[in-house]
Scaffold this motif. Structure first.
Motif, PDB file in Angstrom:
ATOM      1  N   TRP A   9      -2.793 -13.089  15.964  1.00  0.00           N
ATOM      2  CA  TRP A   9      -3.339 -13.646  14.721  1.00  0.00           C
ATOM      3  C   TRP A   9      -2.928 -12.818  13.508  1.00  0.00           C
ATOM      4  CZ3 TRP A   9      -6.380 -10.584  11.723  1.00  0.00           C
ATOM      5  CH2 TRP A   9      -6.928  -9.454  12.328  1.00  0.00           C
ATOM      6  N   HIS A  10      -2.807 -11.502  13.685  1.00  0.00           N
ATOM      7  CA  HIS A  10      -2.512 -10.636  12.541  1.00  0.00           C
ATOM      8  C   HIS A  10      -1.105 -10.832  12.009  1.00  0.00           C
ATOM      9  CE1 HIS A  10      -0.615  -7.922  15.487  1.00  0.00           C
ATOM     10  NE2 HIS A  10      -1.734  -8.018  16.185  1.00  0.00           N
ATOM     11  N   LEU A  11      -0.190 -11.385  12.837  1.00  0.00           N
ATOM     12  CA  LEU A  11       1.149 -11.657  12.324  1.00  0.00           C
ATOM     13  C   LEU A  11       1.080 -12.689  11.199  1.00  0.00           C
ATOM     14  CD1 LEU A  11       4.477 -11.549  13.722  1.00  0.00           C
ATOM     15  CD2 LEU A  11       3.886 -13.826  12.931  1.00  0.00           C
ATOM     16  N   TRP A  12       0.218 -13.700  11.357  1.00  0.00           N
ATOM     17  CA  TRP A  12       0.092 -14.730  10.322  1.00  0.00           C
ATOM     18  C   TRP A  12      -0.533 -14.148   9.054  1.00  0.00           C
ATOM     19  CZ3 TRP A  12       3.395 -17.844  11.927  1.00  0.00           C
ATOM     20  CH2 TRP A  12       3.487 -18.203  13.264  1.00  0.00           C
ATOM     21  N   VAL A  13      -1.489 -13.248   9.219  1.00  0.00           N
ATOM     22  CA  VAL A  13      -2.137 -12.618   8.059  1.00  0.00           C
ATOM     23  C   VAL A  13      -1.142 -11.709   7.333  1.00  0.00           C
ATOM     24  CG1 VAL A  13      -3.970 -11.045   7.322  1.00  0.00           C
ATOM     25  CG2 VAL A  13      -4.434 -12.762   9.084  1.00  0.00           C
ATOM     26  N   VAL A  14      -0.495 -10.816   8.093  1.00  0.00           N
ATOM     27  CA  VAL A  14       0.470  -9.892   7.493  1.00  0.00           C
ATOM     28  C   VAL A  14       1.641 -10.668   6.894  1.00  0.00           C
ATOM     29  CG1 VAL A  14       2.126  -8.032   7.986  1.00  0.00           C
ATOM     30  CG2 VAL A  14      -0.183  -7.950   8.966  1.00  0.00           C
ATOM     31  N   GLY A  15       2.164 -11.632   7.633  1.00  0.00           N
ATOM     32  CA  GLY A  15       3.287 -12.430   7.147  1.00  0.00           C
ATOM     33  C   GLY A  15       2.933 -13.216   5.892  1.00  0.00           C
ATOM     34  N   GLY A  16       1.765 -13.844   5.888  1.00  0.00           N
ATOM     35  CA  GLY A  16       1.345 -14.625   4.719  1.00  0.00           C
ATOM     36  C   GLY A  16       1.116 -13.764   3.492  1.00  0.00           C
ATOM     37  N   LEU A  17       0.406 -12.655   3.675  1.00  0.00           N
ATOM     38  CA  LEU A  17       0.155 -11.752   2.541  1.00  0.00           C
ATOM     39  C   LEU A  17       1.462 -11.141   2.032  1.00  0.00           C
ATOM     40  CD1 LEU A  17      -3.117  -9.942   3.688  1.00  0.00           C
ATOM     41  CD2 LEU A  17      -2.876 -11.652   1.859  1.00  0.00           C
ATOM     42  N   SER A  18       2.355 -10.774   2.959  1.00  0.00           N
ATOM     43  CA  SER A  18       3.623 -10.186   2.529  1.00  0.00           C
ATOM     44  C   SER A  18       4.490 -11.218   1.813  1.00  0.00           C
ATOM     45  CB  SER A  18       4.370  -9.562   3.704  1.00  0.00           C
ATOM     46  OG  SER A  18       4.942 -10.539   4.547  1.00  0.00           O
ATOM     47  N   LEU A  19       4.395 -12.472   2.222  1.00  0.00           N
ATOM     48  CA  LEU A  19       5.156 -13.526   1.544  1.00  0.00           C
ATOM     49  C   LEU A  19       4.701 -13.671   0.097  1.00  0.00           C
ATOM     50  CD1 LEU A  19       7.307 -15.752   1.852  1.00  0.00           C
ATOM     51  CD2 LEU A  19       5.458 -17.300   2.496  1.00  0.00           C
ATOM     52  N   VAL A  20       3.400 -13.663  -0.114  1.00  0.00           N
ATOM     53  CA  VAL A  20       2.867 -13.749  -1.482  1.00  0.00           C
ATOM     54  C   VAL A  20       3.279 -12.508  -2.283  1.00  0.00           C
ATOM     55  CG1 VAL A  20       0.741 -13.794  -2.849  1.00  0.00           C
ATOM     56  CG2 VAL A  20       0.950 -15.245  -0.822  1.00  0.00           C
ATOM     57  N   TRP A  21       3.105 -11.332  -1.684  1.00  0.00           N
ATOM     58  CA  TRP A  21       3.445 -10.071  -2.352  1.00  0.00           C
ATOM     59  C   TRP A  21       4.935 -10.023  -2.692  1.00  0.00           C
ATOM     60  CZ3 TRP A  21       1.734  -5.718  -4.611  1.00  0.00           C
ATOM     61  CH2 TRP A  21       2.566  -4.612  -4.654  1.00  0.00           C
ATOM     62  N   ASN A  22       5.791 -10.431  -1.764  1.00  0.00           N
ATOM     63  CA  ASN A  22       7.233 -10.312  -1.952  1.00  0.00           C
ATOM     64  C   ASN A  22       7.844 -11.458  -2.741  1.00  0.00           C
ATOM     65  OD1 ASN A  22       7.650  -7.793  -0.688  1.00  0.00           O
ATOM     66  ND2 ASN A  22       7.367  -8.770   1.304  1.00  0.00           N
ATOM     67  N   ALA A  23       7.072 -12.482  -3.029  1.00  0.00           N
ATOM     68  CA  ALA A  23       7.578 -13.543  -3.908  1.00  0.00           C
ATOM     69  C   ALA A  23       7.695 -13.027  -5.342  1.00  0.00           C
ATOM     70  CB  ALA A  23       6.664 -14.763  -3.857  1.00  0.00           C
ATOM     71  N   PHE A  24       6.811 -12.103  -5.717  1.00  0.00           N
ATOM     72  CA  PHE A  24       6.817 -11.619  -7.101  1.00  0.00           C
ATOM     73  C   PHE A  24       8.146 -10.986  -7.518  1.00  0.00           C
ATOM     74  CE2 PHE A  24       6.284  -8.478 -10.405  1.00  0.00           C
ATOM     75  CZ  PHE A  24       5.763  -9.270 -11.422  1.00  0.00           C
ATOM     76  N   PRO A  25       8.719 -10.037  -6.744  1.00  0.00           N
ATOM     77  CA  PRO A  25       9.980  -9.453  -7.216  1.00  0.00           C
ATOM     78  C   PRO A  25      11.118 -10.460  -7.304  1.00  0.00           C
ATOM     79  CG  PRO A  25       9.389  -8.561  -5.061  1.00  0.00           C
ATOM     80  CD  PRO A  25       8.238  -9.383  -5.536  1.00  0.00           C
ATOM     81  N   ALA A  26      11.103 -11.477  -6.454  1.00  0.00           N
ATOM     82  CA  ALA A  26      12.144 -12.507  -6.530  1.00  0.00           C
ATOM     83  C   ALA A  26      11.992 -13.327  -7.816  1.00  0.00           C
ATOM     84  CB  ALA A  26      12.087 -13.407  -5.301  1.00  0.00           C
ATOM     85  N   VAL A  27      10.753 -13.668  -8.132  1.00  0.00           N
ATOM     86  CA  VAL A  27      10.485 -14.403  -9.378  1.00  0.00           C
ATOM     87  C   VAL A  27      10.800 -13.515 -10.580  1.00  0.00           C
ATOM     88  CG1 VAL A  27       8.642 -15.419 -10.789  1.00  0.00           C
ATOM     89  CG2 VAL A  27       8.798 -15.961  -8.353  1.00  0.00           C
ATOM     90  N   ASP A  28      10.359 -12.264 -10.535  1.00  0.00           N
ATOM     91  CA  ASP A  28      10.600 -11.320 -11.627  1.00  0.00           C
ATOM     92  C   ASP A  28      12.090 -11.146 -11.875  1.00  0.00           C
ATOM     93  OD1 ASP A  28      10.018  -9.393 -13.610  1.00  0.00           O
ATOM     94  OD2 ASP A  28      10.017  -7.770 -12.149  1.00  0.00           O
ATOM     95  N   PHE A  29      12.851 -10.942 -10.820  1.00  0.00           N
ATOM     96  CA  PHE A  29      14.304 -10.781 -10.957  1.00  0.00           C
ATOM     97  C   PHE A  29      14.928 -12.031 -11.586  1.00  0.00           C
ATOM     98  CE2 PHE A  29      18.601 -11.547  -9.454  1.00  0.00           C
ATOM     99  CZ  PHE A  29      19.232 -10.356  -9.797  1.00  0.00           C
ATOM    100  N   THR A  30      14.569 -13.177 -11.058  1.00  0.00           N
ATOM    101  CA  THR A  30      15.163 -14.429 -11.525  1.00  0.00           C
ATOM    102  C   THR A  30      14.837 -14.696 -12.993  1.00  0.00           C
ATOM    103  OG1 THR A  30      15.024 -15.338  -9.292  1.00  0.00           O
ATOM    104  CG2 THR A  30      15.302 -16.923 -11.094  1.00  0.00           C
TER     105      THR A  30
END
Length: 145
Positions: A9-30
């Protein structure tokens, strides 16, 4: 066909939270590199000039760091063993950005933004290293294929 190793279950939590967290630098860069006026309005003219004057190698590192982590999060959610590699590529990019910001231009950046870049860099490193170790552990347990 069923998976040999059940997805914890924690893979979905870690993966989901990391996806939200890591979307920011991609948006910021773009948005920064598109010179989006609304996005850059958060900066003074002096800060904006510094950010937009970054050399190409630093922007390449920024792209590797941001998009590498975003891809790593997506691959983690897809249970791909390549998530580890994507996070490692991101670390290489972050190393370049950290060097550019804190070593090469530390005094300038401190005058423009205070200690914020240092604390942000430390936070990003801690989270990225945690994601690398987590992805490696999931790969070792056979969760990532």
């Amino acid at each position: 066909m069923t998976d040999a190793v059940k997805t914890p279950w924690h893979l979905w939590v870690v993966g989901g939270l990391s996806l939200v967290w890591n979307a920011f630098p991609a948006v910021d860069f773009t948005l920064t590199n598109m010179q989006n006026a609304a996005w850059l309005s958060q900066y003074t003219e002096e800060q904006k000039a510094f950010v937009l004057a970054a050399p190409a190698w630093s922007n390449i590192c920024w792209a590797l760091g941001g998009f590498g982590s975003l891809l790593g999060s997506i691959l983690l959610l897809a249970r791909s063993r390549h998530a580890v590699s994507a996070f490692l590529v991101s670390a290489v990019g972050l190393l370049g950005v950290s060097y550019y910001q804190l070593v090469q231009n530390g005094d300038t950046l401190k005058k423009l933004l205070g200690d914020v870049p240092l604390y942000v860099n430390i936070t990003i490193w801690v989270i990225l290293l945690a994601l690398i170790f987590y992805a490696r552990a999931m790969k070792a347990k056979g969760v990532l294929r």
